[in-house]
Write an enzyme that holds these catalytic residues in place. Structure first.
Site, mmCIF file in Angstrom:
data_model
loop_
_atom_site.group_PDB
_atom_site.id
_atom_site.type_symbol
_atom_site.label_atom_id
_atom_site.label_comp_id
_atom_site.label_asym_id
_atom_site.label_seq_id
_atom_site.Cartn_x
_atom_site.Cartn_y
_atom_site.Cartn_z
ATOM 1 N N ARG A 28 24.567 37.532 45.936
ATOM 2 C CA ARG A 28 25.336 38.444 46.781
ATOM 3 C C ARG A 28 24.564 39.742 46.951
ATOM 4 O O ARG A 28 24.194 40.373 45.962
ATOM 5 C CB ARG A 28 26.700 38.727 46.142
ATOM 6 C CG ARG A 28 27.467 39.823 46.853
ATOM 7 C CD ARG A 28 28.840 40.099 46.241
ATOM 8 N NE ARG A 28 29.487 41.163 46.984
ATOM 9 C CZ ARG A 28 29.886 42.323 46.464
ATOM 10 N NH1 ARG A 28 29.733 42.584 45.177
ATOM 11 N NH2 ARG A 28 30.429 43.246 47.221
ATOM 12 N N HIS A 42 28.666 48.088 51.791
ATOM 13 C CA HIS A 42 28.767 48.466 50.381
ATOM 14 C C HIS A 42 28.479 49.973 50.296
ATOM 15 O O HIS A 42 27.499 50.399 49.704
ATOM 16 C CB HIS A 42 27.806 47.640 49.532
ATOM 17 C CG HIS A 42 28.105 47.640 48.060
ATOM 18 N ND1 HIS A 42 28.236 46.490 47.305
ATOM 19 C CD2 HIS A 42 28.305 48.651 47.182
ATOM 20 C CE1 HIS A 42 28.480 46.797 46.036
ATOM 21 N NE2 HIS A 42 28.523 48.111 45.936
ATOM 22 N N GLU A 76 35.016 47.047 47.808
ATOM 23 C CA GLU A 76 35.863 48.008 47.099
ATOM 24 C C GLU A 76 36.369 49.176 47.952
ATOM 25 O O GLU A 76 35.946 50.325 47.774
ATOM 26 C CB GLU A 76 35.123 48.569 45.880
ATOM 27 C CG GLU A 76 34.686 47.512 44.896
ATOM 28 C CD GLU A 76 34.090 48.107 43.621
ATOM 29 O OE1 GLU A 76 33.870 49.320 43.564
ATOM 30 O OE2 GLU A 76 33.869 47.333 42.679
ATOM 31 N N ASN A 86 36.088 42.273 42.269
ATOM 32 C CA ASN A 86 35.185 42.960 41.345
ATOM 33 C C ASN A 86 36.011 43.430 40.166
ATOM 34 O O ASN A 86 37.005 44.153 40.351
ATOM 35 C CB ASN A 86 34.555 44.199 41.994
ATOM 36 C CG ASN A 86 33.515 43.842 43.041
ATOM 37 O OD1 ASN A 86 33.214 42.667 43.267
ATOM 38 N ND2 ASN A 86 32.959 44.857 43.667
ATOM 39 N N TYR A 126 35.793 44.698 35.854
ATOM 40 C CA TYR A 126 34.909 45.044 34.743
ATOM 41 C C TYR A 126 35.615 45.142 33.398
ATOM 42 O O TYR A 126 35.020 44.915 32.366
ATOM 43 C CB TYR A 126 34.214 46.389 35.039
ATOM 44 C CG TYR A 126 33.139 46.264 36.102
ATOM 45 C CD1 TYR A 126 33.454 46.306 37.466
ATOM 46 C CD2 TYR A 126 31.806 46.076 35.748
ATOM 47 C CE1 TYR A 126 32.470 46.171 38.442
ATOM 48 C CE2 TYR A 126 30.815 45.943 36.718
ATOM 49 C CZ TYR A 126 31.145 45.987 38.055
ATOM 50 O OH TYR A 126 30.180 45.847 39.008
ATOM 51 N N GLU A 152 31.789 40.668 41.413
ATOM 52 C CA GLU A 152 31.069 41.523 40.455
ATOM 53 C C GLU A 152 31.770 41.480 39.114
ATOM 54 O O GLU A 152 33.000 41.523 39.053
ATOM 55 C CB GLU A 152 31.043 43.000 40.886
ATOM 56 C CG GLU A 152 30.079 43.326 41.976
ATOM 57 C CD GLU A 152 30.134 44.801 42.377
ATOM 58 O OE1 GLU A 152 30.492 45.655 41.532
ATOM 59 O OE2 GLU A 152 29.822 45.086 43.539
HETATM 60 C C1 PNW Z 1 31.316 49.000 41.352
HETATM 61 N N1 PNW Z 1 35.243 53.392 38.528
HETATM 62 O O1 PNW Z 1 31.692 50.321 41.420
HETATM 63 C C2 PNW Z 1 30.395 48.843 42.540
HETATM 64 O O2 PNW Z 1 30.767 47.828 43.433
HETATM 65 C C3 PNW Z 1 28.945 48.789 42.209
HETATM 66 O O3 PNW Z 1 28.205 49.205 43.310
HETATM 67 C C4 PNW Z 1 28.699 49.599 40.955
HETATM 68 O O4 PNW Z 1 27.344 49.763 40.675
HETATM 69 C C5 PNW Z 1 29.415 48.891 39.821
HETATM 70 O O5 PNW Z 1 30.791 48.740 40.099
HETATM 71 C C6 PNW Z 1 29.251 49.578 38.471
HETATM 72 O O6 PNW Z 1 29.835 50.847 38.464
HETATM 73 C C7 PNW Z 1 32.569 51.015 40.631
HETATM 74 O O7 PNW Z 1 35.035 54.635 38.431
HETATM 75 C C8 PNW Z 1 32.416 52.390 40.578
HETATM 76 O O8 PNW Z 1 36.255 52.853 37.972
HETATM 77 C C9 PNW Z 1 33.304 53.185 39.905
HETATM 78 C C10 PNW Z 1 34.345 52.585 39.235
HETATM 79 C C11 PNW Z 1 34.505 51.194 39.260
HETATM 80 C C12 PNW Z 1 33.611 50.419 39.965
#
Ligand code: PNW
Length: 464
Positions: free
Chosen positions: A78, A124, A171, A300, A302, A367
């Protein structure tokens, strides 16, 4: 590995990247500035004062990146297109940059040649600065919808014969809230009204691009198109009614406010009640176009957040406090370099189940990844032994497998973030997410242990 549950044969896995974070060559090949180029030049916005001018140099080293992907045994990749590389000024009457088209065309052909399925993100975050200067970019509903749809159509026309998987936006929560609410991201506006307008316009631009794809391109090209939303699973701090309610509210303000219009045709009631007339409305015609505008759920994710009610807190997230500390004082998991990110695999399993049950759309995890604490402060030799990242992926792949094989969630793909260490937005080069170490002095790429973990795991856990 016989006997053990496996993912279906068609399951796709690979890595994700984004144009501004990896390409560099910001003024090469006919590219014009995006809002991130301009933002990075504003003093104080990027923690190390850097920019994506060089990044991981992938505009020049793209072939090495494909070799890397191939060596990892991925099935899919991707990446995103830089709008201002394709249409430098961005607008519907502005010239197309053939050099930009050629660059992506060659990359796509090389991926296909190596049996790697491309997933292409149109936006993006690096929208053209030209449109921002001309009419306020994402704030200007009629102009940005037309220009975005035009850009999308240029891409469908140029690449749609060999691209079967399209993602409109990455996002929208980050684009709107961080770009026009907190101001932490480009273009750096601060306030409590604009970001709702931008979010609304992103939804509409997405929906009209999907309509154009389905009507004008899909019949001949036959691909699928959808959006990627970001969401962390939420669990209540304790079972007090106000924290349980806050947990539902947190999800509404992060996810449902985008997912419900797209999959169900309306904003969630809780958000409407709190935001009132600052939340734009869809006309009946718009509602009909937005509803059903995604062929899949691009996710996405995390981490998981522990949620508490916070009456005096931040309205934009629904008056909740987010953390990782449970009421008994313990932490959910391993702390990353970022405050907002700790490892917690079980939350991933719950989120996948929740999304599948709620929206009944095939899910692609577009992601998922981890920033090892202090990884930027150690030598390359030390950094490649990224134990915390490998353990993160161990938990998250286990959760993925359980969600698919035990719970029946329809998850069709998984992309680790990220193929390479790269430009981490407001944190510049201080935070690293790559499964590949990038030495920014030489641009040398070295696989980390986590890359080996994922290659082996997917080799062992997809039906042959
Ligand atoms: C994502 N937060 O961004 C993005 O899609 C990527 O480009 C980025 O590099 C990756 O996660 C890692 O950060 C985020 O503040 C940016 O919660 C900020 C947040 C979450 C996701």
């Amino acid at each position: 590995m016989s006997g053990e549950a496996k993912l279906p044969k068609e399951f796709l896995w690979g890595y994700a990247t984004a144009s501004y974070q990896i390409e560099g060559s910001a003024s090469e090949g006919g590219r014009a500035p995006s809002i991130w180029d301009a933002f990075c030049k504003t003093p104080g916005k990027i923690r190390d004062g850097s920019s994506g001018d060089i990044a991981s140099d992938s505009y020049r080293l793209w072939k090495e990146d494909v070799v890397l992907l191939t060596s990892y045994g991925v099935k899919a990749y991707r990446f995103s297109l830089s709008w201002s590389r394709i249409i430098p000024k961005g607008g519907r009457n502005d010239p197309i940059n053939e050099e930009g088209i050629q660059f992506y065309r060659t990359l796509l052909e090389e991926l296909l040649h190596n049996g790697i399925v491309p997933f292409v993100t149109l936006h993006h975050w690096d929208s053209p600065q030209g449109l921002h200067d001309k009419y306020g970019g994402w704030l200007n509903k009629d102009e940005i919808i037309e220009d975005y749809v035009n850009y999308a159509k240029v891409c469908f026309r140029a690449f749609g014969d060999i691209v079967q998987n399209w993602i409109t936006h990455n996002e929208p929560w980050c684009v709107s809230l961080l770009g026009y609410g907190s101001g932490r991201f480009a273009p750096g506006h601060v306030g409590d009204t604009e970001h709702w307008i931008v979010a609304h316009n992103l939804l509409l631009a997405h929906a009209y691009a999907v309509k154009a794809y389905r009507e004008e391109f899909k019949p001949a090209q036959g691909g699928q198109i959808g959006i990627t939303l970001d969401c962390q699973w939420t669990i209540p701090y304790d079972d007090s009614p106000e924290n349980v309610e806050a947990t539902a509210r947190a999800l509404d303000f992060k996810l449902t406010r985008f997912a419900d219009p797209i999959y169900r045709g309306q904003y969630p009631a809780r958000v409407k009640t709190i935001i009132g007339d600052r939340l734009p409305e869809f006309s009946p015609e718009e509602r009909a176009i937005v509803q059903g505008s995604s062929d899949f759920f691009g996710l996405n994710t995390y981490t998981t957040h522990v949620i508490q009610h916070d009456g005096d807190g931040d309205e934009s997230v629904g008056f909740v406090k987010m953390g990782h500390t449970r009421s008994d004082g313990t932490q959910l998991g391993t702390q990353s370099e970022f405050d907002w990110l700790q490892t917690y695999g079980p939350g991933f399993r719950n989120l996948l189940n929740y999304l599948w049950k709620t929206y009944q759309k095939p899910i692609y995890v577009t992601e998922n990844g981890f920033a090892v604490k202090n990884e930027n402060n150690v030598t390359s030799q030390e950094a490649i032994h990224d134990k915390d990242r490998a353990e993160y992926f161990e938990q998250y792949t286990k959760a993925l497998l359980q969600a698919v094989t035990e719970d029946g969630a329809d998850v069709r793909g998984y992309f680790g973030w990220s193929l390479l260490d790269n430009f981490e937005w407001a944190d510049g080069y201080l935070v690293r997410f790559g499964v590949t170490r990038v030495d920014y002095d030489t641009q040398r790429r070295t696989p980390k242990d986590s890359a080996a973990f994922l290659s082996k795991w997917f080799k062992d856990h997809i039906h042959g």
